[in-house]
Design an enzyme around this catalytic site. Structure first.
Site, mmCIF file in Angstrom:
data_model
loop_
_atom_site.group_PDB
_atom_site.id
_atom_site.type_symbol
_atom_site.label_atom_id
_atom_site.label_comp_id
_atom_site.label_asym_id
_atom_site.label_seq_id
_atom_site.Cartn_x
_atom_site.Cartn_y
_atom_site.Cartn_z
ATOM 1 N N ASP A 1 0.829 -1.207 0.000
ATOM 2 C CA ASP A 1 0.000 0.000 0.000
ATOM 3 C C ASP A 1 0.866 1.261 0.000
ATOM 4 O O ASP A 1 1.980 1.257 0.529
ATOM 5 C CB ASP A 1 -0.919 -0.027 1.233
ATOM 6 C CG ASP A 1 -2.130 0.880 1.079
ATOM 7 O OD1 ASP A 1 -2.343 1.419 -0.019
ATOM 8 O OD2 ASP A 1 -2.858 1.058 2.079
ATOM 9 N N HIS B 1 2.445 3.607 -9.039
ATOM 10 C CA HIS B 1 2.224 2.187 -9.325
ATOM 11 C C HIS B 1 3.416 1.605 -10.093
ATOM 12 O O HIS B 1 3.822 0.474 -9.854
ATOM 13 C CB HIS B 1 0.927 1.996 -10.118
ATOM 14 C CG HIS B 1 -0.304 2.372 -9.341
ATOM 15 N ND1 HIS B 1 -0.518 1.951 -8.051
ATOM 16 C CD2 HIS B 1 -1.387 3.135 -9.670
ATOM 17 C CE1 HIS B 1 -1.681 2.433 -7.619
ATOM 18 N NE2 HIS B 1 -2.217 3.157 -8.581
ATOM 19 N N LEU C 1 11.269 -20.107 -4.869
ATOM 20 C CA LEU C 1 10.206 -19.340 -4.216
ATOM 21 C C LEU C 1 8.892 -19.398 -5.009
ATOM 22 O O LEU C 1 8.912 -19.315 -6.237
ATOM 23 C CB LEU C 1 10.681 -17.883 -4.118
ATOM 24 C CG LEU C 1 9.681 -16.812 -3.694
ATOM 25 C CD1 LEU C 1 9.368 -16.928 -2.212
ATOM 26 C CD2 LEU C 1 10.232 -15.420 -4.001
#
Ligand code: IPE
Ligand code: IPE
Ligand code: MG
Length: 227
Positions: free
Chosen positions: A13, A30, A124
């Site tokens: 956020d 963004h 991962l």
């Protein structure tokens, strides 16, 4: 490092505020956020984390202005290409959690390609929460079970019918930008998660910030109702 979480989930956020602070359009935030994603994936891999869930777009984010949504979908479509190429090179696996409805066909195509191409990778696991809502996920699980004719639903049944049943519950949930709420993220899976909140805005997040969260996690005592 000992006492390392196997699964970290992050509510990424603060992109808009990062841009605003610089008098830039929100989309610039963004874009910088996408770079932070790249850095965080690399750091998580380096630290030996097994699962990383990243909240990229919520079911509630459709309520944003249409031009921001378009910009985000565009960015997503581009970054999915980059992540897929990186995933192939670095042996990480991509998964996506969320509903397919409303996502543009171009994004859906890239998601499917990314998941398919990286399915055999053993490093991962990066689980992208995209068009994700936790309440919707639980309702989806229950409806799937009902459709199978189940009349008595157990906790294990629900866990097994979430979007990614192979991903264990996160031991650690991080939220950046100073907000301290879940915003419809992993409501079922977060039953015993540790929370770490930082004022750092997502585009400024990096390996050092992740290390701080891991240090804090290592100090916590998890009791699970015991003493
Ligand atoms: C998080 O940053 C990214 C998404 C929710 C897509 P925000 O866009 O929410 O940034 P703020 O909260 O407005 O600063
Ligand atoms: C949560 O952030 C969703 C993502 C990070 C993708 P928001 O910025 O949408 O959350 P609220 O609206 O502040 O709760
Ligand atoms: Mg926000």
């Amino acid at each position: 490092m000992n006492n390392l979480p196997k699964h970290i989930a992050i509510i990424m956020d603060g992109n808009g505020r990062w841009a605003n602070n610089r008098h830039l359009p929100r989309l610039a935030g963004h874009r910088e956020g996408a770079n932070a994603v790249q850095r965080t994936i690399e750091a998580a891999q380096k630290f030996g984390i097994k699962f990383l869930t990243l909240y990229a777009f919520s079911t509630e984010n459709w309520s944003r202005p249409q031009d921001e949504i378009n910009g985000l979908m565009d960015l997503l479509s581009k970054t999915l290409d980059t992540y897929t190429a990186q995933a192939k090179k670095k042996n990480y696996r991509l998964l996506v959690s969320g509903a397919r409805d409303k996502l543009p066909p171009a994004v859906l195509g890239k998601i499917d390609k990314a998941v398919q191409i990286t399915a055999q990778n053993t490093g991962l696991t990066v689980n992208l929460a995209l068009n994700y809502g936790a309440r919707q996920e639980i309702v989806h699980a229950v409806n799937t079970l009902l459709a199978q004719g189940k009349t008595n639903i157990s906790m294990e049944d629900i866990s097994a019918h979430l979007y990614q049943p192979g991903v264990p519950d996160p031991e650690l949930i991080i939220r950046t930008s100073g907000e301290e709420r879940l915003s419809n993220f992993l409501l079922w899976q977060a039953a015993y998660s540790e929370f770490y909140f930082t004022p750092v805005l997502w585009p400024d997040f990096n390996a050092e910030e992740l290390q701080k969260a891991l240090n804090e996690y290592a100090r916590r005592t998890r009791r699970f109702g015991g003493i």
